[in-house]
Design a protein around this motif. Structure first.
Motif, PDB file in Angstrom:
ATOM      1  N   ASP A 172      16.760  35.372  -9.370  1.00  0.00           N
ATOM      2  CA  ASP A 172      17.838  34.400  -9.574  1.00  0.00           C
ATOM      3  C   ASP A 172      19.110  34.827  -8.847  1.00  0.00           C
ATOM      4  O   ASP A 172      20.217  34.809  -9.397  1.00  0.00           O
ATOM      5  CB  ASP A 172      18.125  34.173 -11.060  1.00  0.00           C
ATOM      6  CG  ASP A 172      19.020  32.953 -11.297  1.00  0.00           C
ATOM      7  OD1 ASP A 172      19.051  32.067 -10.415  1.00  0.00           O
ATOM      8  OD2 ASP A 172      19.697  32.905 -12.339  1.00  0.00           O
ATOM      9  N   LEU A 173      18.931  35.188  -7.589  1.00  0.00           N
ATOM     10  CA  LEU A 173      20.055  35.518  -6.717  1.00  0.00           C
ATOM     11  C   LEU A 173      20.190  34.450  -5.644  1.00  0.00           C
ATOM     12  O   LEU A 173      19.191  33.887  -5.182  1.00  0.00           O
ATOM     13  CB  LEU A 173      19.816  36.870  -6.034  1.00  0.00           C
ATOM     14  CG  LEU A 173      19.906  38.110  -6.912  1.00  0.00           C
ATOM     15  CD1 LEU A 173      19.223  39.286  -6.246  1.00  0.00           C
ATOM     16  CD2 LEU A 173      21.367  38.438  -7.216  1.00  0.00           C
ATOM     17  N   TYR A 174      21.403  34.174  -5.234  1.00  0.00           N
ATOM     18  CA  TYR A 174      21.606  33.395  -4.017  1.00  0.00           C
ATOM     19  C   TYR A 174      21.273  34.304  -2.838  1.00  0.00           C
ATOM     20  O   TYR A 174      21.443  35.530  -2.899  1.00  0.00           O
ATOM     21  CB  TYR A 174      23.041  32.878  -3.944  1.00  0.00           C
ATOM     22  CG  TYR A 174      23.257  31.695  -4.859  1.00  0.00           C
ATOM     23  CD1 TYR A 174      23.132  30.391  -4.374  1.00  0.00           C
ATOM     24  CD2 TYR A 174      23.541  31.873  -6.212  1.00  0.00           C
ATOM     25  CE1 TYR A 174      23.296  29.298  -5.222  1.00  0.00           C
ATOM     26  CE2 TYR A 174      23.700  30.789  -7.066  1.00  0.00           C
ATOM     27  CZ  TYR A 174      23.573  29.504  -6.556  1.00  0.00           C
ATOM     28  OH  TYR A 174      23.720  28.430  -7.401  1.00  0.00           O
ATOM     29  N   VAL A 175      20.804  33.697  -1.755  1.00  0.00           N
ATOM     30  CA  VAL A 175      20.406  34.502  -0.605  1.00  0.00           C
ATOM     31  C   VAL A 175      20.864  33.809   0.675  1.00  0.00           C
ATOM     32  O   VAL A 175      20.633  32.610   0.864  1.00  0.00           O
ATOM     33  CB  VAL A 175      18.881  34.775  -0.606  1.00  0.00           C
ATOM     34  CG1 VAL A 175      18.080  33.496  -0.713  1.00  0.00           C
ATOM     35  CG2 VAL A 175      18.455  35.571   0.611  1.00  0.00           C
ATOM     36  N   VAL A 176      21.558  34.566   1.519  1.00  0.00           N
ATOM     37  CA  VAL A 176      22.056  34.059   2.803  1.00  0.00           C
ATOM     38  C   VAL A 176      21.186  34.659   3.903  1.00  0.00           C
ATOM     39  O   VAL A 176      21.146  35.880   4.087  1.00  0.00           O
ATOM     40  CB  VAL A 176      23.531  34.443   3.020  1.00  0.00           C
ATOM     41  CG1 VAL A 176      24.008  33.957   4.390  1.00  0.00           C
ATOM     42  CG2 VAL A 176      24.399  33.865   1.909  1.00  0.00           C
ATOM     43  N   LEU A 177      20.495  33.799   4.623  1.00  0.00           N
ATOM     44  CA  LEU A 177      19.595  34.227   5.703  1.00  0.00           C
ATOM     45  C   LEU A 177      20.172  33.780   7.035  1.00  0.00           C
ATOM     46  O   LEU A 177      20.513  32.602   7.201  1.00  0.00           O
ATOM     47  CB  LEU A 177      18.210  33.604   5.496  1.00  0.00           C
ATOM     48  CG  LEU A 177      17.164  33.925   6.573  1.00  0.00           C
ATOM     49  CD1 LEU A 177      16.738  35.385   6.505  1.00  0.00           C
ATOM     50  CD2 LEU A 177      15.955  33.001   6.429  1.00  0.00           C
ATOM     51  N   ASN A 178      20.269  34.710   7.976  1.00  0.00           N
ATOM     52  CA  ASN A 178      20.891  34.362   9.257  1.00  0.00           C
ATOM     53  C   ASN A 178      19.987  34.675  10.446  1.00  0.00           C
ATOM     54  O   ASN A 178      18.861  35.145  10.291  1.00  0.00           O
ATOM     55  CB  ASN A 178      22.230  35.092   9.404  1.00  0.00           C
ATOM     56  CG  ASN A 178      22.084  36.571   9.748  1.00  0.00           C
ATOM     57  OD1 ASN A 178      20.997  37.139   9.725  1.00  0.00           O
ATOM     58  ND2 ASN A 178      23.201  37.209  10.050  1.00  0.00           N
ATOM     59  N   PHE A 201      12.482  25.985  -0.642  1.00  0.00           N
ATOM     60  CA  PHE A 201      13.332  26.752  -1.557  1.00  0.00           C
ATOM     61  C   PHE A 201      14.503  25.893  -2.022  1.00  0.00           C
ATOM     62  O   PHE A 201      14.998  25.034  -1.285  1.00  0.00           O
ATOM     63  CB  PHE A 201      13.848  28.021  -0.882  1.00  0.00           C
ATOM     64  CG  PHE A 201      12.806  29.094  -0.742  1.00  0.00           C
ATOM     65  CD1 PHE A 201      12.393  29.823  -1.849  1.00  0.00           C
ATOM     66  CD2 PHE A 201      12.233  29.375   0.485  1.00  0.00           C
ATOM     67  CE1 PHE A 201      11.427  30.820  -1.728  1.00  0.00           C
ATOM     68  CE2 PHE A 201      11.267  30.365   0.621  1.00  0.00           C
ATOM     69  CZ  PHE A 201      10.857  31.086  -0.496  1.00  0.00           C
ATOM     70  N   ASP A 202      14.977  26.165  -3.242  1.00  0.00           N
ATOM     71  CA  ASP A 202      16.069  25.367  -3.790  1.00  0.00           C
ATOM     72  C   ASP A 202      17.412  25.807  -3.208  1.00  0.00           C
ATOM     73  O   ASP A 202      17.470  26.587  -2.243  1.00  0.00           O
ATOM     74  CB  ASP A 202      16.044  25.396  -5.320  1.00  0.00           C
ATOM     75  CG  ASP A 202      16.352  26.777  -5.912  1.00  0.00           C
ATOM     76  OD1 ASP A 202      16.984  27.626  -5.242  1.00  0.00           O
ATOM     77  OD2 ASP A 202      15.958  27.016  -7.080  1.00  0.00           O
ATOM     78  N   GLU A 203      18.495  25.314  -3.802  1.00  0.00           N
ATOM     79  CA  GLU A 203      19.827  25.506  -3.234  1.00  0.00           C
ATOM     80  C   GLU A 203      20.303  26.953  -3.231  1.00  0.00           C
ATOM     81  O   GLU A 203      21.321  27.273  -2.611  1.00  0.00           O
ATOM     82  CB  GLU A 203      20.847  24.653  -3.984  1.00  0.00           C
ATOM     83  CG  GLU A 203      21.033  25.054  -5.431  1.00  0.00           C
ATOM     84  CD  GLU A 203      21.931  24.090  -6.208  1.00  0.00           C
ATOM     85  OE1 GLU A 203      22.513  24.536  -7.204  1.00  0.00           O
ATOM     86  OE2 GLU A 203      22.057  22.914  -5.824  1.00  0.00           O
ATOM     87  N   ARG A 204      19.573  27.846  -3.879  1.00  0.00           N
ATOM     88  CA  ARG A 204      19.966  29.261  -3.847  1.00  0.00           C
ATOM     89  C   ARG A 204      19.747  29.883  -2.467  1.00  0.00           C
ATOM     90  O   ARG A 204      20.327  30.933  -2.167  1.00  0.00           O
ATOM     91  CB  ARG A 204      19.207  30.043  -4.921  1.00  0.00           C
ATOM     92  CG  ARG A 204      19.684  29.730  -6.336  1.00  0.00           C
ATOM     93  CD  ARG A 204      18.797  30.340  -7.393  1.00  0.00           C
ATOM     94  NE  ARG A 204      17.475  29.701  -7.403  1.00  0.00           N
ATOM     95  CZ  ARG A 204      16.508  29.994  -8.263  1.00  0.00           C
ATOM     96  NH1 ARG A 204      16.699  30.946  -9.179  1.00  0.00           N
ATOM     97  NH2 ARG A 204      15.346  29.362  -8.222  1.00  0.00           N
ATOM     98  N   LEU A 205      18.931  29.260  -1.621  1.00  0.00           N
ATOM     99  CA  LEU A 205      18.772  29.725  -0.235  1.00  0.00           C
ATOM    100  C   LEU A 205      19.804  29.028   0.645  1.00  0.00           C
ATOM    101  O   LEU A 205      19.897  27.806   0.669  1.00  0.00           O
ATOM    102  CB  LEU A 205      17.366  29.435   0.280  1.00  0.00           C
ATOM    103  CG  LEU A 205      17.140  29.730   1.771  1.00  0.00           C
ATOM    104  CD1 LEU A 205      17.393  31.200   2.105  1.00  0.00           C
ATOM    105  CD2 LEU A 205      15.734  29.317   2.197  1.00  0.00           C
ATOM    106  N   ILE A 206      20.567  29.855   1.362  1.00  0.00           N
ATOM    107  CA  ILE A 206      21.621  29.384   2.261  1.00  0.00           C
ATOM    108  C   ILE A 206      21.287  29.890   3.668  1.00  0.00           C
ATOM    109  O   ILE A 206      20.919  31.047   3.836  1.00  0.00           O
ATOM    110  CB  ILE A 206      22.986  29.946   1.803  1.00  0.00           C
ATOM    111  CG1 ILE A 206      23.323  29.442   0.392  1.00  0.00           C
ATOM    112  CG2 ILE A 206      24.091  29.605   2.792  1.00  0.00           C
ATOM    113  CD1 ILE A 206      24.462  30.206  -0.276  1.00  0.00           C
ATOM    114  N   PHE A 207      21.418  29.025   4.652  1.00  0.00           N
ATOM    115  CA  PHE A 207      21.196  29.437   6.038  1.00  0.00           C
ATOM    116  C   PHE A 207      22.526  29.680   6.735  1.00  0.00           C
ATOM    117  O   PHE A 207      23.502  28.945   6.510  1.00  0.00           O
ATOM    118  CB  PHE A 207      20.438  28.355   6.817  1.00  0.00           C
ATOM    119  CG  PHE A 207      19.012  28.136   6.394  1.00  0.00           C
ATOM    120  CD1 PHE A 207      18.199  29.201   6.026  1.00  0.00           C
ATOM    121  CD2 PHE A 207      18.467  26.855   6.383  1.00  0.00           C
ATOM    122  CE1 PHE A 207      16.880  29.000   5.648  1.00  0.00           C
ATOM    123  CE2 PHE A 207      17.152  26.636   6.018  1.00  0.00           C
ATOM    124  CZ  PHE A 207      16.351  27.711   5.636  1.00  0.00           C
ATOM    125  N   ALA A 208      22.567  30.710   7.615  1.00  0.00           N
ATOM    126  CA  ALA A 208      23.774  31.030   8.383  1.00  0.00           C
ATOM    127  C   ALA A 208      23.445  31.046   9.871  1.00  0.00           C
ATOM    128  O   ALA A 208      22.488  31.696  10.296  1.00  0.00           O
ATOM    129  CB  ALA A 208      24.344  32.380   7.950  1.00  0.00           C
TER     130      ALA A 208
END
Length: 347
Positions: free
Chosen positions: A88-94, A132-139
């Motif tokens: 249950d962590l947000y994750v920023v993948l770049n 994946f739900d909104e906890r995955l963020i793309f950079a």
């Protein structure tokens, strides 16, 4: 996928990078860190972190002619993202430095070729991770090397290409929060060179990214340079009388205050959340006044995170294994951890 970028930002008070790992040239373990495990990710969660940034390399796993990324690598990254979601962590993948194909080619001459690769890579990454739900963020990138107004046309094109490519894959990606980087992820260039965010078919789903390592003589360099000597001592109560030539001469509290306030004024106050995607200062063994040096390092991390949070920024500590032993999961620097947890209201 209903939360806006501002809503997501409100849930991230303290975050960390798993650095020198997925972005390592030669493979995940090539720079000395073990493979990322669920236990490691769970450890970050248990310590109080809300999000993880995953610096990631793609070009070394892609066909140089077709830009097709290895299915094995896409699957490995998906597994690591799942570890973060499980915790249950947000994750920023770049797309990180990645050999510099984008990072070192922010110019009009390279623009078309770089944008084509940016499009190809993000279509594949976004499609593979679409569910994946909104906890995955793309950079979009990491630290695109731009410091002149003449480079902004190319940088804007790379970011617009990223946004368009992700949105075009549909599904949850039509609403996913996306992050674009300031020129050189530099706070001063963010003010002097940045003109506008990319256009987006989704409303209120964009964030802005800066990194913070000022003064670099304290946080980055490990040997004296022709342009300046290393600083060992930083902050109003931490200057040394033993080695006065190693006291910081710029970039202290007033500069931090100024830069963080500028990010608030130019972005946060306009509804654009700001990720401080990297910041960090680690201890050296060479100072003669180790008590003052160690106090300086702890204080720098604490003060920068504190001022970032006070101005609405999300601080992501840059860590390559100095905070937590990646194998034993033991905390290696409790003082820095405690300082960060305190300013984030978690201790």
């Amino acid at each position: 996928m209903t939360t806006t970028a501002v809503g997501v930002a409100a849930k991230i008070k303290l975050a960390v990078n798993i650095g020198n790992t997925l972005e390592a040239t030669g493979g995940e373990t090539a720079w000395g860190n073990p493979m990322i495990t669920q236990d490691l990710v769970n450890k970050y969660k248990s310590l109080g972190f809300d999000a993880i940034r995953l610096p990631c390399s793609w070009d070394q796993y892609a066909d140089k002619t077709t830009a097709k990324i290895s299915a094995t690598w896409l699957d490995r990254v998906k597994v690591v993202v799942q570890y973060c979601i499980n915790a249950d962590l947000y994750v920023v993948l770049n797309i990180h430095w990645d050999g510099g194909w984008l990072e070192n080619h922010v110019d009009d001459a390279s623009k078309d070729a770089v944008a084509a690769k940016q499009k190809a890579f993000w279509e594949q990454i976004a499609t593979h991770l679409r569910d994946f739900d909104e906890r995955l963020i793309f950079a979009s990138a990491n630290e695109p090397a731009a410091d002149k107004a003449t480079q902004m046309n190319a940088l804007n094109a790379y970011h617009q290409t990223f946004v368009n490519a992700v949105r075009a894959t549909g599904g949850k990606n039509a609403y996913r929060v996306l992050v674009v980087q300031a020129p050189s992820t530099n706070t001063e260039y963010a003010v002097s060179l940045w003109t506008n965010m990319p256009t987006d078919t989704a409303a209120n789903r964009l964030m802005f990214e800066i990194h913070y390592y000022a003064p670099s003589q304290l946080t980055v360099i490990t040997t004296d340079q022709s342009w300046g000597k290393m600083f060992y001592y930083w902050g109003k109560n931490n200057h040394s009388t033993i080695e006065p030539d190693r006291n910081a001469t710029w970039g202290e509290e007033d500069y931090v205050d100024q830069q963080m306030q500028a990010m608030k004024t130019h972005f946060v106050d306009k509804g654009i959340p700001v990720i401080m995607g990297e910041f960090g200062c680690w201890r050296k063994t060479t100072p003669l006044d180790l008590v003052k040096h160690n106090a300086s390092v702890t204080y720098w991390n604490k003060y920068v995170a504190q001022q970032a949070l006070a101005n609405g920024l999300m601080p992501f500590l840059w860590d390559t294994g100095s905070l937590i032993d990646r194998t034993t999961l033991a905390v290696k620097d409790q003082d820095i951890l405690d300082a960060l947890l305190t300013v984030a209201g978690k201790k």
